[in-house]
Design an enzyme around this catalytic site. Structure first.
Site, PDB file in Angstrom:
ATOM      1  N   GLU A   1       9.006  -1.048   9.056  1.00 29.30           N
ATOM      2  CA  GLU A   1      10.056  -0.271   9.729  1.00 29.30           C
ATOM      3  C   GLU A   1      11.254  -0.221   8.772  1.00 29.30           C
ATOM      4  O   GLU A   1      11.951  -1.223   8.587  1.00 29.30           O
ATOM      5  CB  GLU A   1      10.420  -0.952  11.053  1.00 29.30           C
ATOM      6  CG  GLU A   1      11.717  -0.527  11.678  1.00 29.30           C
ATOM      7  CD  GLU A   1      11.870   0.975  11.927  1.00 29.30           C
ATOM      8  OE1 GLU A   1      11.039   1.555  12.635  1.00 29.30           O
ATOM      9  OE2 GLU A   1      12.851   1.567  11.404  1.00 29.30           O
TER      10      GLU A   1
ATOM     11  N   HIS B   1       5.865   8.877  21.036  1.00 25.43           N
ATOM     12  CA  HIS B   1       4.540   8.465  21.507  1.00 25.43           C
ATOM     13  C   HIS B   1       4.365   8.305  23.021  1.00 25.43           C
ATOM     14  O   HIS B   1       3.247   8.120  23.494  1.00 25.43           O
ATOM     15  CB  HIS B   1       4.066   7.183  20.815  1.00 25.43           C
ATOM     16  CG  HIS B   1       4.110   7.258  19.325  1.00 25.43           C
ATOM     17  ND1 HIS B   1       3.792   8.399  18.627  1.00 25.43           N
ATOM     18  CD2 HIS B   1       4.466   6.347  18.380  1.00 25.43           C
ATOM     19  CE1 HIS B   1       3.934   8.185  17.330  1.00 25.43           C
ATOM     20  NE2 HIS B   1       4.349   6.957  17.148  1.00 25.43           N
TER      21      HIS B   1
ATOM     22  N   CYS C   1       3.021  -2.411  17.024  1.00 24.13           N
ATOM     23  CA  CYS C   1       2.618  -1.306  17.900  1.00 24.13           C
ATOM     24  C   CYS C   1       1.102  -1.395  18.129  1.00 24.13           C
ATOM     25  O   CYS C   1       0.345  -1.661  17.187  1.00 24.13           O
ATOM     26  CB  CYS C   1       2.976   0.037  17.277  1.00 24.13           C
ATOM     27  SG  CYS C   1       4.729   0.209  16.957  1.00 24.13           S
TER      28      CYS C   1
ATOM     29  N   CYS D   1      -1.646   7.956   9.063  1.00 20.48           N
ATOM     30  CA  CYS D   1      -0.538   7.328   9.775  1.00 20.48           C
ATOM     31  C   CYS D   1      -0.997   6.149  10.640  1.00 20.48           C
ATOM     32  O   CYS D   1      -1.906   6.271  11.429  1.00 20.48           O
ATOM     33  CB  CYS D   1       0.103   8.391  10.663  1.00 20.48           C
ATOM     34  SG  CYS D   1       1.586   7.813  11.423  1.00 20.48           S
TER      35      CYS D   1
ATOM     36  N   SER E   1       9.557   7.906  16.129  1.00 26.52           N
ATOM     37  CA  SER E   1       8.248   7.759  16.780  1.00 26.52           C
ATOM     38  C   SER E   1       8.466   7.670  18.279  1.00 26.52           C
ATOM     39  O   SER E   1       9.055   6.704  18.759  1.00 26.52           O
ATOM     40  CB  SER E   1       7.562   6.474  16.305  1.00 26.52           C
ATOM     41  OG  SER E   1       7.328   6.542  14.932  1.00 26.52           O
TER      42      SER E   1
ATOM     43  N   GLU F   1       0.818  -1.206   0.000  1.00 25.85           N
ATOM     44  CA  GLU F   1       0.000   0.000   0.000  1.00 25.85           C
ATOM     45  C   GLU F   1       0.853   1.257   0.000  1.00 25.85           C
ATOM     46  O   GLU F   1       1.911   1.303   0.629  1.00 25.85           O
ATOM     47  CB  GLU F   1      -0.903   0.004   1.235  1.00 25.85           C
ATOM     48  CG  GLU F   1      -1.936  -1.087   1.157  1.00 25.85           C
ATOM     49  CD  GLU F   1      -2.891  -1.068   2.326  1.00 25.85           C
ATOM     50  OE1 GLU F   1      -2.907  -0.074   3.076  1.00 25.85           O
ATOM     51  OE2 GLU F   1      -3.622  -2.056   2.472  1.00 25.85           O
TER      52      GLU F   1
HETATM   53  S1  SF4 Z   1       4.256   0.167  10.836  1.00 27.52           S
HETATM   54 FE1  SF4 Z   1       5.227   1.582  12.307  1.00 27.52          FE
HETATM   55  S2  SF4 Z   1       3.597   2.046  13.778  1.00 27.52           S
HETATM   56 FE2  SF4 Z   1       2.964   0.199  12.658  1.00 27.52          FE
HETATM   57  S3  SF4 Z   1       3.651  -1.573  13.865  1.00 27.52           S
HETATM   58 FE3  SF4 Z   1       5.281  -1.088  12.384  1.00 27.52          FE
HETATM   59  S4  SF4 Z   1       6.656   0.298  13.462  1.00 27.52           S
HETATM   60 FE4  SF4 Z   1       4.744   0.259  14.627  1.00 27.52          FE
END
Ligand code: SF4
Length: 355
Positions: free
Chosen positions: A175, A231, A126, A346, A229, A82
């Site tokens: 990631e 958070h 996450c 996001c 990130s 995507e």
């Molecule tokens: S895409 Fe980013 S926010 Fe989603 S689980 Fe992976 S590291 Fe975490």
């Protein structure tokens, strides 16, 4: 787009063919070899057979929303990835999110940012992220990463010859630093003046805090933007939200970021999702003041797009939170969040839309 046989097809051709073909593919964005009019007919025919340029994809457009488009690109092995195009009306002289100052001579109405993926799925899980929920399938190779940009460039060209991709953010699925070799190969290709020629300052990478990756990118001599990130302001809350935080503590991350800043002199953005009742209290703001009041740190507050488990902080909470930080001298912005209508914001990629 299958161009891995290109060198084979070009065997025996004059050297300048590579430059010609790079221009056709990555600057003119042809989608059929018949458009490569300066190539000999026989070569075009052979290229059509051996290196088809079609990118198979489904596009999701929302009626009435001209700002966001999401695409699902089908890869050779049947997997799909995507990617999102976010269009923003140009405001002269203003910088939005990762964008550099807008060139005042540029009269186009929109700035086009694309969010691209570096992996299919994500292993980090996450708790606020829809991508993580579906687990990890595989890394993308650099060609599959680049293909996402070529796809949107062709899309924009078809719409209006003036339009182009302005900014590329590695904030889609995955990631990037856990796929470092292919990620960096793609970045160098995107940045290369002979291929896509998108300036490194217009590229941004977001990491969940993989310190090895932060160290590596610091040594790349590339002016790519780095975002981390965050958070949460404590390791314990961060570990609840992001399981990878058990491996990389806040102290480790800030150490890696400080070394990065020392080496590159570049600003680092910390992303902070505003989640109702989880990380948006006065105490969180006070903790953030202590963590963020450092030169070249920029805090970006992101209104949370609900994925089912958490609720977003209210606008009022975000505004008050931001004011508290500003009063204390923290450099802070609030991200304009687009695309929640189509699960393209996001942390929402791969959320049921195409299943
Ligand atoms: S895409 Fe980013 S926010 Fe989603 S689980 Fe992976 S590291 Fe975490």
């Amino acid at each position: 787009m299958k161009i891995k046989n290109l060198s084979q097809v070009l065997e025996g051709q004059p050297k300048y063919r590579y430059a010609q073909i790079n221009k056709f593919l990555f600057q003119d964005y042809i989608s059929d070899w018949s458009e490569a009019s300066s190539l000999p007919k026989k070569l075009r025919e052979e290229l059509s057979l051996e290196c088809p340029l079609e990118i198979r994809a489904d596009i999701l457009k929302v009626p009435g929303d001209k700002k966001t488009n999401k695409a699902l690109i089908y890869l050779e092995d049947g997997a799909s990835v995507e990617t999102v195009l976010i269009r923003q009306k140009a405001e002269k002289g203003k910088s939005a999110d990762y964008q550099e100052e807008i060139d005042l001579k540029d009269k186009r109405a929109f700035r086009n940012t694309i969010c691209i993926s570096s992996q299919i799925g994500c292993a980090l899980g996450c708790s606020f992220c829809a991508t993580g929920e579906n687990g990890f399938l595989r890394n993308l190779n650099s060609a599959e990463i680049v293909e996402q940009i070529v796809f949107w460039q062709r899309f924009l060209k078809k719409e209006n010859k003036q339009e182009k991709v302005d900014n590329v953010v590695f904030m889609g699925m995955g990631e990037p630093f856990l796929n470092y070799p292919e990620f960096i190969k793609a970045v160098k290709f995107i940045n290369n003046p002979e291929t896509l020629n998108i300036g490194a300052r217009r590229l941004s990478v977001s990491t969940a805090g993989i310190t090895e990756g932060i160290k590596k990118i610091a040594g790349e001599k590339l002016q790519i933007n780095l975002a981390v990130s965050l958070h949460a302001t404590t390791d314990s809350l961060r570990q609840k939200l992001m399981p990878i935080a058990k491996k990389y503590s806040l102290a480790d991350i800030f150490k890696a970021v400080d070394d990065y800043i020392k080496k590159t002199g570049r600003r680092v953005m910390f992303e902070y999702l505003m989640i109702k009742g989880v990380n948006d209290s006065q105490k969180d703001a006070e903790n953030l003041i202590l963590l963020m009041k450092r030169p070249l740190y920029l805090l970006n507050l992101i209104p949370y797009n609900p994925t089912g488990r958490f609720q977003p902080s209210s606008r009022e909470t975000i505004d008050n939170f931001k004011s508290t930080l500003e009063r204390a001298g923290v450099a802070v912005t609030v991200r304009l969040s687009f695309g929640s209508e189509i699960s393209a914001a996001c942390g929402q990629l791969k959320k049921n839309m195409f299943k």
